[in-house]
Design a protein around this motif. Structure first.
Motif, PDB file in Angstrom:
ATOM      1  N   THR A 165     -19.038 -50.868   8.339  1.00 31.88           N
ATOM      2  CA  THR A 165     -18.770 -50.236   9.616  1.00 31.88           C
ATOM      3  C   THR A 165     -17.081 -49.905   9.811  1.00 31.88           C
ATOM      4  O   THR A 165     -16.773 -49.114  10.519  1.00 31.88           O
ATOM      5  CB  THR A 165     -19.553 -50.568  10.773  1.00 31.88           C
ATOM      6  OG1 THR A 165     -19.255 -52.032  10.861  1.00 31.88           O
ATOM      7  CG2 THR A 165     -21.087 -50.337  10.542  1.00 31.88           C
ATOM      8  N   GLU A 166     -16.273 -51.101   9.309  1.00 29.33           N
ATOM      9  CA  GLU A 166     -14.985 -50.934   9.449  1.00 29.33           C
ATOM     10  C   GLU A 166     -14.282 -50.467   8.453  1.00 29.33           C
ATOM     11  O   GLU A 166     -12.847 -50.260   8.521  1.00 29.33           O
ATOM     12  CB  GLU A 166     -14.818 -52.633   9.638  1.00 29.33           C
ATOM     13  CG  GLU A 166     -15.229 -53.101  10.817  1.00 29.33           C
ATOM     14  CD  GLU A 166     -14.872 -54.774  10.937  1.00 29.33           C
ATOM     15  OE1 GLU A 166     -15.002 -55.144  12.031  1.00 29.33           O
ATOM     16  OE2 GLU A 166     -14.742 -55.290   9.680  1.00 29.33           O
ATOM     17  N   PRO A 168     -12.326 -47.418   6.288  1.00 28.47           N
ATOM     18  CA  PRO A 168     -11.675 -46.304   6.793  1.00 28.47           C
ATOM     19  C   PRO A 168     -12.438 -44.972   6.425  1.00 28.47           C
ATOM     20  O   PRO A 168     -13.380 -45.080   5.530  1.00 28.47           O
ATOM     21  CB  PRO A 168     -10.249 -46.354   6.428  1.00 28.47           C
ATOM     22  CG  PRO A 168     -10.585 -47.256   5.287  1.00 28.47           C
ATOM     23  CD  PRO A 168     -11.331 -48.229   5.457  1.00 28.47           C
ATOM     24  N   ASP A 169     -11.919 -44.052   6.883  1.00 31.53           N
ATOM     25  CA  ASP A 169     -12.436 -42.824   6.724  1.00 31.53           C
ATOM     26  C   ASP A 169     -12.428 -42.051   5.252  1.00 31.53           C
ATOM     27  O   ASP A 169     -12.994 -40.778   5.174  1.00 31.53           O
ATOM     28  CB  ASP A 169     -12.305 -41.621   7.599  1.00 31.53           C
ATOM     29  CG  ASP A 169     -12.721 -42.080   9.063  1.00 31.53           C
ATOM     30  OD1 ASP A 169     -13.892 -42.872   9.259  1.00 31.53           O
ATOM     31  OD2 ASP A 169     -11.970 -41.736  10.306  1.00 31.53           O
ATOM     32  N   GLY A 170     -11.697 -42.505   4.513  1.00 35.45           N
ATOM     33  CA  GLY A 170     -11.065 -41.980   3.085  1.00 35.45           C
ATOM     34  C   GLY A 170     -12.531 -41.813   2.340  1.00 35.45           C
ATOM     35  O   GLY A 170     -13.478 -42.476   2.546  1.00 35.45           O
ATOM     36  N   ARG A 209     -22.594 -44.958   3.112  1.00 36.40           N
ATOM     37  CA  ARG A 209     -21.519 -44.593   3.643  1.00 36.40           C
ATOM     38  C   ARG A 209     -20.760 -43.900   2.442  1.00 36.40           C
ATOM     39  O   ARG A 209     -19.844 -43.139   2.803  1.00 36.40           O
ATOM     40  CB  ARG A 209     -20.623 -45.983   3.924  1.00 36.40           C
ATOM     41  CG  ARG A 209     -19.048 -45.807   4.013  1.00 36.40           C
ATOM     42  CD  ARG A 209     -18.654 -44.989   5.033  1.00 36.40           C
ATOM     43  NE  ARG A 209     -17.269 -44.995   4.963  1.00 36.40           N
ATOM     44  CZ  ARG A 209     -16.519 -44.298   4.201  1.00 36.40           C
ATOM     45  NH1 ARG A 209     -16.784 -43.336   3.511  1.00 36.40           N
ATOM     46  NH2 ARG A 209     -15.187 -44.008   4.382  1.00 36.40           N
ATOM     47  N   ASP A 211     -19.424 -41.372  -0.240  1.00 36.37           N
ATOM     48  CA  ASP A 211     -19.027 -40.049  -0.380  1.00 36.37           C
ATOM     49  C   ASP A 211     -19.826 -39.209  -1.777  1.00 36.37           C
ATOM     50  O   ASP A 211     -20.361 -38.291  -1.805  1.00 36.37           O
ATOM     51  CB  ASP A 211     -17.831 -39.490  -0.230  1.00 36.37           C
ATOM     52  CG  ASP A 211     -17.355 -39.725   1.112  1.00 36.37           C
ATOM     53  OD1 ASP A 211     -17.820 -39.077   1.929  1.00 36.37           O
ATOM     54  OD2 ASP A 211     -16.470 -40.696   1.064  1.00 36.37           O
TER      55      ASP A 211
END
Length: 243
Positions: A165-166, A168-170, A209, A211
């Motif tokens: 959960t920590e 980053p969004d990349g 998580r 992509d």
């Protein structure tokens, strides 16, 4: 310096220092800017001769840094003394790890269970010029066993522990047998390449998580590669891509 002075200096930094086992770990840490407040050798002359042979760029630094101590002293301070008779403590850089700030990918190890594997992956990441290594789960990637396996190259890249959960969004590409063949995938700038644990693979949280799921090419009837080999294949694919 006397052995007692060396022991006192060691004790002062033991709580916050990273143990560097052996000449090669000390060599790499120094080359990549680690702050080393204390370094010991059971045979200072032999250690400096090794530096002259393998790391002449560091001979002067080591000449000023190394303190000679009896073998019994080193054995008392270090759980498993390295055959080179060299050990040191280095101080970690408190700077934050920031995946996604550059083109190089970060390697994410999802709940790894073997410290030697973690160190081997750090060594790979440093050699390949990856952005760094993040681990999830309970293992400390800076544990002395991981640093030993990484030959001190933790200081050549960024290494930290994060929970899923920590992260980053990349873009996160997770390696799984159900994914697309890696040879058909372009790794974008700033991507994270996630690998599951040695026994259980990706966690449900990491899979959610991701992509994209990516698979390593593998001959039928072969069950898996080891973790370091998997990471090496993925990083080589990134390195070999035209830019």
């Amino acid at each position: 310096m006397t052995a007692e002075t060396a022991e006192s200096r060691w004790a002062r930094h033991a709580a916050d220092g990273v143990l560097l086992d052996g000449f090669h770990a000390l060599k790499h840490a120094l080359r990549f800017g680690a702050r080393v407040p204390v370094a010991l050798a059971t045979d200072r002359r032999s250690a400096l001769a090794l530096a002259e042979e393998l790391a002449p760029d560091l001979t002067g630094t080591l000449d000023a840094l190394l303190w000679e101590v009896p073998g019994a002293t080193l054995t008392a301070l270090v759980p498993r003394a390295h055959p080179t008779g060299v050990a040191a403590l280095a101080l970690r850089d408190p700077a934050a790890v920031a995946p996604g700030d550059g083109a190089a990918p970060f390697v994410v190890l999802d709940n790894p269970r073997n410290l030697g594997n973690v160190g081997a992956v750090v060594r790979l990441a440093a050699g390949a010029g990856a952005g760094g290594v993040l681990t999830t789960g309970d293992l400390d990637p800076w544990h002395p066993a991981a640093v030993r396996a990484g030959a001190g190259l933790h200081f050549a890249t960024q290494v930290a522990r994060r929970q899923v959960t920590e992260l980053p969004d990349g873009p996160l590409f997770a390696f799984d047998p159900e994914g697309a063949d890696l040879r058909s995938v372009a790794v974008p700038d700033g991507a994270m390449l996630a690998f599951g644990s040695e026994r259980h693979g990706l966690s449900a949280g990491m899979r959610a998580r991701a992509d994209r799921l990516v698979a390593l090419p593998m001959r039928p009837q072969v069950s898996s590669y080891n973790l370091a080999t998997s990471v090496a294949m993925a990083l080589y694919h990134w390195m070999a891509a035209p830019r």
